[in-house]
Design a protein around this motif. Structure first.
Motif, PDB file in Angstrom:
ATOM      1  N   ALA A   1     -15.018 -11.969  -1.069  1.00  0.00           N
ATOM      2  CA  ALA A   1     -14.344 -13.048  -1.792  1.00  0.00           C
ATOM      3  C   ALA A   1     -13.657 -14.029  -0.849  1.00  0.00           C
ATOM      4  CB  ALA A   1     -13.318 -12.465  -2.760  1.00  0.00           C
ATOM      5  N   THR A   2     -13.766 -13.798   0.456  1.00  0.00           N
ATOM      6  CA  THR A   2     -13.081 -14.662   1.419  1.00  0.00           C
ATOM      7  C   THR A   2     -14.078 -15.217   2.419  1.00  0.00           C
ATOM      8  OG1 THR A   2     -11.120 -13.296   1.194  1.00  0.00           O
ATOM      9  CG2 THR A   2     -11.189 -14.757   3.084  1.00  0.00           C
ATOM     10  N   ALA A   3     -14.036 -16.517   2.643  1.00  0.00           N
ATOM     11  CA  ALA A   3     -14.960 -17.148   3.575  1.00  0.00           C
ATOM     12  C   ALA A   3     -14.675 -16.682   5.004  1.00  0.00           C
ATOM     13  CB  ALA A   3     -14.843 -18.661   3.474  1.00  0.00           C
TER      14      ALA A   3
ATOM     15  N   ARG B   1     -14.494  -1.039  -1.987  1.00  0.00           N
ATOM     16  CA  ARG B   1     -13.564  -2.078  -2.438  1.00  0.00           C
ATOM     17  C   ARG B   1     -13.329  -3.104  -1.333  1.00  0.00           C
ATOM     18  NH1 ARG B   1      -8.236   0.280  -4.749  1.00  0.00           N
ATOM     19  NH2 ARG B   1      -9.044   2.136  -3.713  1.00  0.00           N
TER      20      ARG B   1
ATOM     21  N   ARG C   1     -13.438  -7.201  -1.518  1.00  0.00           N
ATOM     22  CA  ARG C   1     -12.347  -8.069  -1.067  1.00  0.00           C
ATOM     23  C   ARG C   1     -12.842  -9.091  -0.063  1.00  0.00           C
ATOM     24  NH1 ARG C   1      -9.483  -7.481  -5.189  1.00  0.00           N
ATOM     25  NH2 ARG C   1      -8.559  -5.434  -5.458  1.00  0.00           N
TER      26      ARG C   1
ATOM     27  N   ALA D   1      -2.865 -18.766   7.460  1.00  0.00           N
ATOM     28  CA  ALA D   1      -3.170 -17.878   6.337  1.00  0.00           C
ATOM     29  C   ALA D   1      -3.444 -16.477   6.873  1.00  0.00           C
ATOM     30  CB  ALA D   1      -4.375 -18.383   5.560  1.00  0.00           C
ATOM     31  N   VAL D   2      -3.000 -15.483   6.128  1.00  0.00           N
ATOM     32  CA  VAL D   2      -3.177 -14.075   6.507  1.00  0.00           C
ATOM     33  C   VAL D   2      -3.677 -13.303   5.294  1.00  0.00           C
ATOM     34  CG1 VAL D   2      -2.080 -12.047   7.533  1.00  0.00           C
ATOM     35  CG2 VAL D   2      -1.049 -14.304   7.853  1.00  0.00           C
ATOM     36  N   LEU D   3      -4.768 -12.589   5.459  1.00  0.00           N
ATOM     37  CA  LEU D   3      -5.265 -11.723   4.382  1.00  0.00           C
ATOM     38  C   LEU D   3      -5.060 -10.275   4.797  1.00  0.00           C
ATOM     39  CD1 LEU D   3      -6.812 -11.363   1.666  1.00  0.00           C
ATOM     40  CD2 LEU D   3      -8.927 -11.328   3.019  1.00  0.00           C
ATOM     41  N   ILE D   4      -4.298  -9.552   3.996  1.00  0.00           N
ATOM     42  CA  ILE D   4      -4.019  -8.136   4.264  1.00  0.00           C
ATOM     43  C   ILE D   4      -4.809  -7.299   3.271  1.00  0.00           C
ATOM     44  CG2 ILE D   4      -2.225  -6.365   4.418  1.00  0.00           C
ATOM     45  CD1 ILE D   4      -0.173  -8.681   4.669  1.00  0.00           C
ATOM     46  N   VAL D   5      -5.627  -6.389   3.774  1.00  0.00           N
ATOM     47  CA  VAL D   5      -6.399  -5.524   2.884  1.00  0.00           C
ATOM     48  C   VAL D   5      -6.284  -4.075   3.332  1.00  0.00           C
ATOM     49  CG1 VAL D   5      -8.084  -7.336   2.313  1.00  0.00           C
ATOM     50  CG2 VAL D   5      -8.539  -5.779   4.214  1.00  0.00           C
ATOM     51  N   SER D   6      -6.575  -3.182   2.413  1.00  0.00           N
ATOM     52  CA  SER D   6      -6.644  -1.763   2.736  1.00  0.00           C
ATOM     53  C   SER D   6      -8.090  -1.417   3.076  1.00  0.00           C
ATOM     54  CB  SER D   6      -6.180  -0.935   1.536  1.00  0.00           C
ATOM     55  OG  SER D   6      -6.618   0.395   1.683  1.00  0.00           O
TER      56      SER D   6
ATOM     57  N   PHE E   1       0.812  -1.209   0.000  1.00  0.00           N
ATOM     58  CA  PHE E   1       0.000   0.000   0.000  1.00  0.00           C
ATOM     59  C   PHE E   1       0.850   1.267   0.000  1.00  0.00           C
ATOM     60  CE2 PHE E   1      -2.470  -3.073   2.715  1.00  0.00           C
ATOM     61  CZ  PHE E   1      -3.221  -3.553   1.665  1.00  0.00           C
TER      62      PHE E   1
ATOM     63  N   ALA F   1     -11.527 -17.639   7.478  1.00  0.00           N
ATOM     64  CA  ALA F   1     -10.615 -18.483   6.708  1.00  0.00           C
ATOM     65  C   ALA F   1      -9.161 -18.080   6.891  1.00  0.00           C
ATOM     66  CB  ALA F   1     -10.984 -18.444   5.226  1.00  0.00           C
TER      67      ALA F   1
END
Lengths: 261, 261
Positions: free
Chosen positions: B161-163, B154, B158, B143-148, B98, B166
């Motif tokens: 799209a992820t359970a 948006r 994001r 597992a790691v999901l990084i989002v802004s 980012f 998860a």
């Protein structure tokens, strides 16, 4: 943080992706002051050598081959601390990204041993970056999913929970299971043309990068040598690398032509 | 990398999460050798001060308030390089998370300006870690999901799209939009009891951490002060922090009782 490095303290330090210059200043200082360093096999010898006055003890695993059970590592840390030593536990990347640092922290807390955690540059983000691939890029993606490829079954569960192309996918410890990764992604609707990359040996002199479509990822040939670690990236951001290369060549040609002021 | 810091080169350097001790050794050296440093507003003054002989120019944005358009920053970098200066572009965290580092790299490549990228410790992984929260933990998640969180619309795409549950979810730039985040997650089936945290001002002296159930995240009160940056974490790994605290208290009590050898 002066008191956090007092005698009998354990510093759990992230070594970064490889190059000894990519450890943090605080990590460097912890190493310089250490009496004993317990280090993972994948940590660069030049990083271990920053601990100039310490005894250096290898404890880590390499490529899944466990050289010492985790609970024995935990006991070594506690025992060295109780002998009044300044202890560094030196781990590849960041201690808390697939590094089992959480287990070590819990063992130290349970034993009443004072500790600090010194973050490191994680290969999950730096290996792509050093290969010219930003994991996020304006107009392309603002999400990154980092998973371990260590266990193909769990990988399948993780990826099944994420919609195709919803995020840049970064897979650590996934080189030996990459055939299962590709099969899983294609079965779940990812486009076989999605750009993919493997950053081998990131930040080390032998660093090389493979790029190609997702469907060819399993057939990417590792560079010669002793099975270097590799970080897998899948997503449109991989295209930025090629853009940079093309532009650099173009820019250099302009420079040679003297067409720029 | 000696030649990468020759005159006219731009080094795009990640400053890490805040504390000047958490920049890399290579980043420190780039700063020491720089003639001019263009730095983001959120970078610690002590990190900028490592550039002892450079002119320091603030260019960055703070909390979404753009102080200088990106294309002007790009032009400044190119112009300084063409004047033969050693240039450092100093960015918070890692340049490619980012950080719009990709855009700067493309602008430099287009202009034929030699550059290097020096990764930094990303707040996305280090801010949770410094708060005692490992983003991955054996038996909890890998597992790691990084989002802004910058753009709530948006963000919704994001997260959709992820359970639920998860992955450990890390949201950067999401403090002002956290009410939308919570609503989105609950609507998509995340359990309102999922442990959540906000690491405020990570790695700085004023660092504090809020923890609570996901459903209360929107009501977390920021610490007094000038809207410090905060990193949001949602996932079972947040419980590790409490475990460490409990065990540390217990360990300390044992120590005081002298019941341990």
């Amino acid at each position: 943080m002066a008191d956090a490095r007092r005698r009998g303290t354990v510093s759990i330090v992230g070594a970064g992706p490889g190059d000894p210059d990519l450890i943090t200043r605080r990590g460097e200082r912890c190493l310089a002051e250490a009496d004993v360093v317990f280090y993972d096999a994948l940590v660069h010898a030049g990083t271990v050598a920053l601990a100039t006055r310490a005894r250096a003890v290898p404890v880590g695993r390499r490529m899944g081959a466990e050289t010492m059970p985790q609970d024995r590592v935990n006991r070594l840390l506690v025992a060295a601390s109780r002998r009044g030593l300044r202890v560094v536990r030196l781990k590849g990347g960041d201690p808390f990204v697939f590094g089992r640092g959480g287990e070590e922290v819990l063992a130290l807390a349970r034993a009443g041993v004072p500790f600090e955690v010194v973050p490191g540059v994680s290969s999950a983000l730096a290996a792509p970056g050093l290969a010219g691939i930003p994991v996020t890029h304006r107009g392309v993606t603002d999400a990154v999913l980092i998973v371990s490829g260590h266990d193909p079954d769990r990988l399948e569960a993780r990826l099944g929970a994420t919609a195709p192309q919803a995020a840049t996918l970064v897979v650590l410890m996934g080189i030996s299971t990459r055939r299962a990764l590709v099969a899983c992604l294609l079965a779940r609707g990812w486009d076989g043309d999605t750009p993919a990359a493997i950053a081998w040996d990131a930040s080390r002199p032998a660093a090389t990068t493979w790029t190609g479509p997702l469907r060819d990822l399993a057939d990417a040939v590792p560079p010669p040598g002793q099975r270097p670690p590799g970080t897998i990236v899948v997503g449109e951001v991989v295209r930025v690398r090629a853009l940079v290369e093309t532009m650099t060549a173009h820019g250099a040609a302009e420079e040679a032509d003297g067409t720029r002021g």
